[in-house]
Design an enzyme around this catalytic site. Structure first.
Site: not given
Ligand code: AMP
Length: 187
Positions: A127, A133, A144
């Site tokens: 990806r 990204r 992550r």
């Molecule tokens: P994602 O697209 O869901 O993988 O989110 C990308 C990034 O956004 C994550 O690695 C976090 O840094 C932040 N993030 C997304 N959702 C949350 C959440 N519920 N709590 C804290 N950080 C978040």
């Protein structure tokens, strides 16, 4: 339908959420998407979130919870929602319960998309090439996944305790996985 979609980064949550939105006619709320939109738009929220996102860490709960509280107060969420990427730790899950109780509603189901670490790592690296990204570089991906195992995996147990957890195998064709999710949700 009021549902939470759990699962490691790269398990296909975003792809599946888009399909479930069509099927159930409720909005998907992706905290990652909202953060990215704010980073892109150069807002204060985006500025606060960016350093954590770039490091593969969770944005602080106070910031994230306030953002979700605002989103859940909007009209289009009244008929239901699908949360994608939230809650990310048991504290957020407890805050979500409080927010929903204040709104006079409750969750129907928490669906966990399960996937092997090696498979999701590979998917995320792929990806990275396609979407570019900022947080899809190998060291950040590893971080992550570590954050997921330590902080987010316990959220599944939180919902299992409440009898709300459904686990779905996230490996396989996209259509197949969608069918499994629908079966789990409709049950
Ligand atoms: P994602 O697209 O869901 O993988 O989110 C990308 C990034 O956004 C994550 O690695 C976090 O840094 C932040 N993030 C997304 N959702 C949350 C959440 N519920 N709590 C804290 N950080 C978040």
């Amino acid at each position: 339908m009021r549902a939470v979609l759990l699962g490691p980064p790269g398990a296909g949550k975003g792809t599946q959420a888009a399909r479930l939105v069509e099927r159930y006619g409720v909005p998907a709320i992706s905290t990652g998407d909202i953060f990215r939109a704010n980073v892109g738009g150069g807002t204060e929220l985006g500025r606060r979130a960016k350093e954590f996102m770039d490091a593969g860490q969770l944005v602080p709960d106070e910031v994230t919870n306030a953002m979700v509280r605002d989103r859940l107060a909007q009209d289009d969420v009244r008929a239901g929602f699908l949360l994608d990427g939230y809650p990310r730790n048991p504290e957020q899950a407890a805050v979500l319960d409080t927010m929903l109780a204040e709104l006079g509603v409750a969750l129907d189901v928490a669906v966990e998309l399960t996937a092997d670490v090696d498979v999701v790592t590979e998917r995320l690296l792929k990806r990275a090439e396609i979407e570019g990204r900022a947080d899809d570089t190998e060291p950040v991906i590893r971080k992550r996944l570590e954050v997921y195992a330590e902080q987010t995996a316990p959220v599944a147990a939180y919902y299992a305790d409440k009898g709300l957890l459904a686990q779905v195998d996230g490996l396989g064709e996209i259509d197949e996985v969608t069918a499994r999710l629908v079966a789990a949700i409709d049950r």
